[in-house]
Design a protein around this motif. Structure first.
Motif, PDB file in Angstrom:
ATOM      1  N   GLY A 116       0.812  -1.210   0.000  1.00 27.61           N
ATOM      2  CA  GLY A 116       0.000   0.000   0.000  1.00 27.61           C
ATOM      3  C   GLY A 116       0.845   1.260   0.000  1.00 27.61           C
ATOM      4  N   ALA A 117       1.925   1.240   0.780  1.00 31.57           N
ATOM      5  CA  ALA A 117       2.813   2.406   0.828  1.00 31.57           C
ATOM      6  C   ALA A 117       3.509   2.623  -0.503  1.00 31.57           C
ATOM      7  CB  ALA A 117       3.835   2.224   1.946  1.00 31.57           C
ATOM      8  N   ALA A 118       3.838   1.533  -1.211  1.00 29.90           N
ATOM      9  CA  ALA A 118       4.544   1.661  -2.489  1.00 29.90           C
ATOM     10  C   ALA A 118       3.679   2.353  -3.538  1.00 29.90           C
ATOM     11  CB  ALA A 118       4.968   0.281  -2.989  1.00 29.90           C
ATOM     12  N   ARG A 119       2.355   2.152  -3.461  1.00 29.38           N
ATOM     13  CA  ARG A 119       1.474   2.768  -4.457  1.00 29.38           C
ATOM     14  C   ARG A 119       1.440   4.287  -4.332  1.00 29.38           C
ATOM     15  NH1 ARG A 119      -1.781  -2.070  -3.703  1.00 29.38           N
ATOM     16  NH2 ARG A 119      -2.897  -1.096  -1.959  1.00 29.38           N
ATOM     17  N   SER A 120       1.664   4.798  -3.128  1.00 29.33           N
ATOM     18  CA  SER A 120       1.601   6.239  -2.918  1.00 29.33           C
ATOM     19  C   SER A 120       2.965   6.854  -2.613  1.00 29.33           C
ATOM     20  CB  SER A 120       0.638   6.552  -1.760  1.00 29.33           C
ATOM     21  OG  SER A 120       1.069   5.896  -0.566  1.00 29.33           O
ATOM     22  N   ALA A 121       4.029   6.080  -2.763  1.00 25.96           N
ATOM     23  CA  ALA A 121       5.360   6.573  -2.404  1.00 25.96           C
ATOM     24  C   ALA A 121       5.857   7.596  -3.414  1.00 25.96           C
ATOM     25  CB  ALA A 121       6.346   5.415  -2.322  1.00 25.96           C
ATOM     26  N   ALA A 122       6.534   8.610  -2.908  1.00 23.64           N
ATOM     27  CA  ALA A 122       7.190   9.591  -3.770  1.00 23.64           C
ATOM     28  C   ALA A 122       8.527   9.030  -4.236  1.00 23.64           C
ATOM     29  CB  ALA A 122       7.387  10.898  -3.016  1.00 23.64           C
ATOM     30  N   ALA A 123       9.000   9.524  -5.350  1.00 26.37           N
ATOM     31  CA  ALA A 123      10.225   8.982  -5.941  1.00 26.37           C
ATOM     32  C   ALA A 123      11.434   9.168  -5.040  1.00 26.37           C
ATOM     33  CB  ALA A 123      10.468   9.646  -7.288  1.00 26.37           C
ATOM     34  N   ASP A 124      11.404  10.231  -4.230  1.00 25.80           N
ATOM     35  CA  ASP A 124      12.573  10.502  -3.398  1.00 25.80           C
ATOM     36  C   ASP A 124      12.432   9.991  -1.971  1.00 25.80           C
ATOM     37  OD1 ASP A 124      10.586  12.225  -2.699  1.00 25.80           O
ATOM     38  OD2 ASP A 124      11.853  14.033  -2.614  1.00 25.80           O
ATOM     39  N   ASP A 125      11.398   9.186  -1.678  1.00 23.41           N
ATOM     40  CA  ASP A 125      11.254   8.621  -0.338  1.00 23.41           C
ATOM     41  C   ASP A 125      12.387   7.627  -0.082  1.00 23.41           C
ATOM     42  OD1 ASP A 125       9.008  10.055   0.169  1.00 23.41           O
ATOM     43  OD2 ASP A 125       7.589   8.413  -0.140  1.00 23.41           O
ATOM     44  N   PRO A 126      13.163   7.788   0.974  1.00 24.74           N
ATOM     45  CA  PRO A 126      14.265   6.848   1.246  1.00 24.74           C
ATOM     46  C   PRO A 126      13.720   5.482   1.628  1.00 24.74           C
ATOM     47  CG  PRO A 126      13.992   8.377   3.073  1.00 24.74           C
ATOM     48  CD  PRO A 126      13.057   8.841   1.998  1.00 24.74           C
ATOM     49  N   LEU A 127      14.290   4.443   1.043  1.00 24.09           N
ATOM     50  CA  LEU A 127      13.745   3.091   1.212  1.00 24.09           C
ATOM     51  C   LEU A 127      13.867   2.594   2.645  1.00 24.09           C
ATOM     52  CD1 LEU A 127      12.592   0.405   0.282  1.00 24.09           C
ATOM     53  CD2 LEU A 127      14.858  -0.225  -0.582  1.00 24.09           C
ATOM     54  N   ALA A 128      15.083   2.534   3.174  1.00 24.36           N
ATOM     55  CA  ALA A 128      15.289   1.901   4.483  1.00 24.36           C
ATOM     56  C   ALA A 128      14.512   2.590   5.598  1.00 24.36           C
ATOM     57  CB  ALA A 128      16.773   1.838   4.810  1.00 24.36           C
ATOM     58  N   PRO A 129      14.582   3.942   5.733  1.00 26.06           N
ATOM     59  CA  PRO A 129      13.801   4.584   6.799  1.00 26.06           C
ATOM     60  C   PRO A 129      12.299   4.377   6.654  1.00 26.06           C
ATOM     61  CG  PRO A 129      15.508   6.069   6.000  1.00 26.06           C
ATOM     62  CD  PRO A 129      15.472   4.909   5.050  1.00 26.06           C
ATOM     63  N   THR A 130      11.811   4.378   5.404  1.00 27.79           N
ATOM     64  CA  THR A 130      10.374   4.167   5.184  1.00 27.79           C
ATOM     65  C   THR A 130       9.960   2.775   5.652  1.00 27.79           C
ATOM     66  OG1 THR A 130      10.412   5.658   3.270  1.00 27.79           O
ATOM     67  CG2 THR A 130       8.543   4.145   3.448  1.00 27.79           C
ATOM     68  N   VAL A 131      10.756   1.763   5.293  1.00 22.31           N
ATOM     69  CA  VAL A 131      10.435   0.388   5.695  1.00 22.31           C
ATOM     70  C   VAL A 131      10.525   0.243   7.210  1.00 22.31           C
ATOM     71  CG1 VAL A 131      11.189  -2.022   5.558  1.00 22.31           C
ATOM     72  CG2 VAL A 131      11.093  -0.622   3.480  1.00 22.31           C
ATOM     73  N   HIS A 132      11.544   0.821   7.825  1.00 27.56           N
ATOM     74  CA  HIS A 132      11.682   0.768   9.284  1.00 27.56           C
ATOM     75  C   HIS A 132      10.459   1.384   9.964  1.00 27.56           C
ATOM     76  CE1 HIS A 132      15.743  -0.712  10.477  1.00 27.56           C
ATOM     77  NE2 HIS A 132      15.982  -0.522   9.187  1.00 27.56           N
ATOM     78  N   HIS A 133       9.972   2.492   9.422  1.00 26.97           N
ATOM     79  CA  HIS A 133       8.807   3.166  10.013  1.00 26.97           C
ATOM     80  C   HIS A 133       7.561   2.274   9.921  1.00 26.97           C
ATOM     81  CE1 HIS A 133       6.044   6.336  11.176  1.00 26.97           C
ATOM     82  NE2 HIS A 133       5.336   6.086  10.073  1.00 26.97           N
ATOM     83  N   ILE A 134       7.363   1.653   8.754  1.00 25.18           N
ATOM     84  CA  ILE A 134       6.195   0.790   8.570  1.00 25.18           C
ATOM     85  C   ILE A 134       6.279  -0.435   9.473  1.00 25.18           C
ATOM     86  CG2 ILE A 134       5.022  -0.714   6.905  1.00 25.18           C
ATOM     87  CD1 ILE A 134       5.838   1.345   4.743  1.00 25.18           C
ATOM     88  N   LEU A 135       7.451  -1.049   9.538  1.00 28.11           N
ATOM     89  CA  LEU A 135       7.617  -2.239  10.376  1.00 28.11           C
ATOM     90  C   LEU A 135       7.525  -1.888  11.859  1.00 28.11           C
ATOM     91  CD1 LEU A 135      10.528  -4.105   8.529  1.00 28.11           C
ATOM     92  CD2 LEU A 135       8.064  -4.436   8.285  1.00 28.11           C
ATOM     93  N   GLY A 136       7.898  -0.657  12.217  1.00 25.81           N
ATOM     94  CA  GLY A 136       7.761  -0.232  13.608  1.00 25.81           C
ATOM     95  C   GLY A 136       6.329  -0.291  14.078  1.00 25.81           C
ATOM     96  N   GLY A 137       5.396  -0.041  13.160  1.00 25.42           N
ATOM     97  CA  GLY A 137       3.984  -0.140  13.516  1.00 25.42           C
ATOM     98  C   GLY A 137       3.517  -1.562  13.751  1.00 25.42           C
TER      99      GLY A 137
END
Length: 705
Positions: A399-420
């Motif tokens: 779901g996050a990938a469908r709305s992700a911006a091109a410059d969103d950093p991969l690792a921090p974004t994944v860490h944030h999602i997994l933190g939830g």
């Protein structure tokens, strides 16, 4: 890529495989000799040199993961169009494509598990087996189908093959027939039927056969020693008399004959294909000379004429360790300490494995490793991408990938999602929370690796979906617990082979010479999983303070530096005494003839007092024990033996040994549990009698069949 670029870096034997671009070719590849490298380079060399188009190649293997690895390597070699699939995936693809044309209507649905259909079959024939028996019956039906045995012929074929079904063969045949009838009525196919139908459609519809054979003209089959008769039938149908076939296998790693697999297609390849090229790969690049030397010694006494002696290519390493312990808890604790020492020395936990003969052995190690604070994962308990936390995380990431911006950093974004989902910087102490955390950590580390290569979130999600389809789980930081069967095809820096006692290795129900030889090959597979560190251990007693009556595995004789006592045979001890004198019925004094009567100690027509509640408890215990061990219930104890226990209510080991069918191995493995049930039943009986609630209960025991 130029053709000869593909040959760079291959050793002489691997190069010979790659240059043998036309079949028939048989590659006998020992453990760790680079067989996957050899066959992928063979395919790539044939494609790049113009021998075959990539779309005309079908590479067949046995697991989705192995097929995925083949595709990945072939892509790296510039041949992405090659089809690499399992037998079932390839057959299902063809069957689904041609079904509307040659049969019509919707294609059948696939049975993921035989048990629901088999339960309905049991209702039809008015039989009510327990869950453990159902699994054993399903295994018998699978064996019959892959060996092309019809229901009417099952009983005779099973007897000839030396199989011991959980219920009489005639009853298995009735359930088999009912299962097939229900399957046809409900438009269902199981995995065996997929292969059978594909071969039948090609045989009956020549236009279908012509189209498939026009598409695939170049075949490679991996793990050929594990092919069963049904798979061989389909392969022959695909070939249609052609011989552009390359097979790869190791007769010393034949460990699945109980499922219907047979090495005779590999060992007899030159008989079927006179003039075939035979190439042996014996240079072992996986293991140190010390591990390779031990592996060769394990097979020195094997009866196989097809033994491959490996030649180590790696530098010297540590000498394998042999360790004897007083009891199983001490062995588990000792292994946990040794693993902790390895981890502290810098060996990654994910590069360590504890391998055992049956899954039920893992319990003691799970407890010992938890106490020692060593992370672990049990292989085969649940597929990585089917774990709830992984499924939920992938949905969120998608779901996050469908709305992700091109410059969103991969690792921090994944860490944030997994933190939830509960991913924290530090792991929890243990248990299920630790397992969930390790799963999420594996996803986070994969994201970090891909971020370092410049990937974004959509690319990461696409990689997860590819891995899920190929069952290619990211590595998890934990020691692997696995059975020897499930460890085949894998490797670790350090391997601990545990529980190596006679009765477990070889397993107690390996009775024929061929079955014992397969157990020897299973130990060989375990040894060859290790790259550098190898630790072999056994315990003399099951429980702390128990009688130290176990013996090291007979396969260790000559390996440990000390003699191993010969295994007990059927003619020793109690059995010699039993053979010396006839057994009489304890009720009517008639001489007992059949094995069932001798076990009971009475004629089956003579009445006997027995504790009905105890018998039910014994059956419940047996089902649970068989389930944990993943063996048929009768392997633990037969119905007749349980009946004899319930009638005699033994209270000591000597009492148990007086019951025919209970020898020293089964006494060591199950004696304490059975005696505990009997003593508890005796206590309950005394208490009920003192309250006037326990009366005489006499029934006739009627033996099935």
């Amino acid at each position: 890529m130029e053709p000869y670029d593909v040959l760079d870096g291959l050793d002489p034997e691997q190069r010979a495989v790659a240059e043998a671009t036309r079949g028939p070719v048989c590659v006998l590849a020992g453990a760790g000799t680079g067989k996957t490298r050899a066959i992928t380079h063979r395919i790539a060399y044939a494609v790049h040199s113009g021998v075959v188009e990539p779309q005309a190649v079908l590479a067949v293997t046995f697991t989705t993961r192995a097929a995925g690895e083949l595709r990945q390597r072939l892509r790296a070699l510039g041949t992405p169009g090659v089809q690499a699939r399992t037998f079932h995936a390839a057959a299902l693809r063809q069957l689904t494509y041609f079904w509307p044309r040659v049969i019509g209507g919707d294609p059948p649905s696939i049975i993921e598990s035989k048990l629901p259909v088999l339960i309905e079959a049991c209702r039809r024939v008015r039989r009510n087996p327990d869950r453990a028996e159902l699994r054993d019956i399903a295994s018998e039906i699978e064996w019959a189908k892959v060996t092309q045995v019809a229901a009417d012929d099952y009983a005779a074929a099973a007897k000839k093959a030396g199989r011991t079904p959980p219920i009489p063969g005639e009853e298995v045949a009735r359930l088999y027939e009912a299962y097939e009838q229900i399957r046809r009525e409900r438009h269902l196919v199981d995995f065996e039927t997929i292969l059978e139908l594909t071969a039948a459609v090609m045989t009956e519809h020549q236009e279908v056969a012509a189209q498939i054979r026009q598409q695939y003209r170049y075949f490679v089959v991996d793990e050929y020693q594990d092919v069963n008769p049904l798979q061989k039938l389909l392969l022959d149908t695909w070939l249609g008399g052609r011989d552009d076939l390359c097979v790869v296998g190791d007769p010393n790693q034949t460990i699945y004959s109980f499922t219907g697999a047979t090495p005779r297609y590999l060992t007899g390849f030159t008989v079927e294909h006179p003039g075939a090229s035979v190439i042996k790969l014996v240079r072992d690049y996986r293991s140190t000379p010390q591990v390779v030397g031990l592996a060769n010694k394990v097979l020195e006494k094997a009866r196989s004429p097809h033994r491959l002696e490996l030649i180590a290519q790696r530098p010297e390493g540590p000498v394998p360790v042999f360790a004897e312990f007083d009891d199983e808890p001490a062995e588990a604790e000792g292994v946990a300490k040794a693993v902790r020492k390895l981890i502290d020395s810098g060996v990654s936990a994910r590069e360590i494995a504890v391998l055992f003969r049956i899954n039920a052995q893992s319990e003691a190690y799970e407890q010992a490793f938890t106490t020692a604070g060593v992370p672990y994962l049990v292989r085969g308990a649940e597929r990585f991408f089917e774990r709830p936390e992984v499924r939920e995380a992938v949905v969120l990431l998608r779901g996050a990938a469908r709305s992700a911006a091109a410059d969103d950093p991969l690792a921090p974004t994944v860490h944030h999602i997994l933190g939830g989902k509960g991913f924290t910087p530090q792991p929890p102490d243990g248990g299920r929370a630790r397992e969930r955390w390790e799963s999420l950590k594996a996803l986070a580390e994969l994201a970090e690796d891909m971020a370092a290569r410049g990937a974004d979130l959509p690319a990461f999600v696409a990689e997860l979906e590819r891995r899920a389809a190929e069952q290619h789980a990211p590595p998890i930081e934990g020691v692997t617990f696995a059975s020897l069967h499930s460890a085949k095809g894998l490797e670790w820096d350090a391997v601990f082979l545990v529980g190596l006692t006679d009765g477990m290795m070889p397993i107690v129900y390996a009775e024929t010479p061929d079955q014992v030889e397969e157990e020897r090959r299973l130990l060989y597979v375990g040894v060859t999983r290790a790259r550098a560190y190898l630790h072999l251990s056994w315990a003399l007693a099951r429980t702390a303070g128990g009688r130290k009556s176990r013996r090291p595995s007979r396969f260790l004789d000559g390996l440990t530096g000390r003699p191993v006592a010969p295994p007990r045979t059927a003619s020793s001890g109690r059995d010699r005494r039993a053979a010396a004198a006839p057994v009489s019925c304890r009720i009517c004094a008639k001489t007992l003839v059949t094995g069932a009567e001798q076990k009971l100690g009475r004629c089956t027509t003579c009445p006997s007092d027995y504790d009905e509640a105890l018998l039910e408890k014994l059956k419940t215990w047996r089902s649970a024990t068989a389930k944990e061990a993943k063996v048929p219930a009768y392997v633990v104890f037969t119905d007749v033996t349980l009946q004899a226990i319930a009638e005699r209510v033994p209270t000591s080991e000597a009492d148990l040994l007086m019951i025919p069918g209970i020898g020293q191995v089964k006494l060591d493995r199950y004696g304490e549990m059975v005696l505990a049930l009997c003593r508890a039943a005796g206590g309950e009986a005394d208490e009920q009698h003192s309250h006037g609630e326990y009366g005489e209960h006499v029934e006739l025991f009627e033996q099935d069949g």
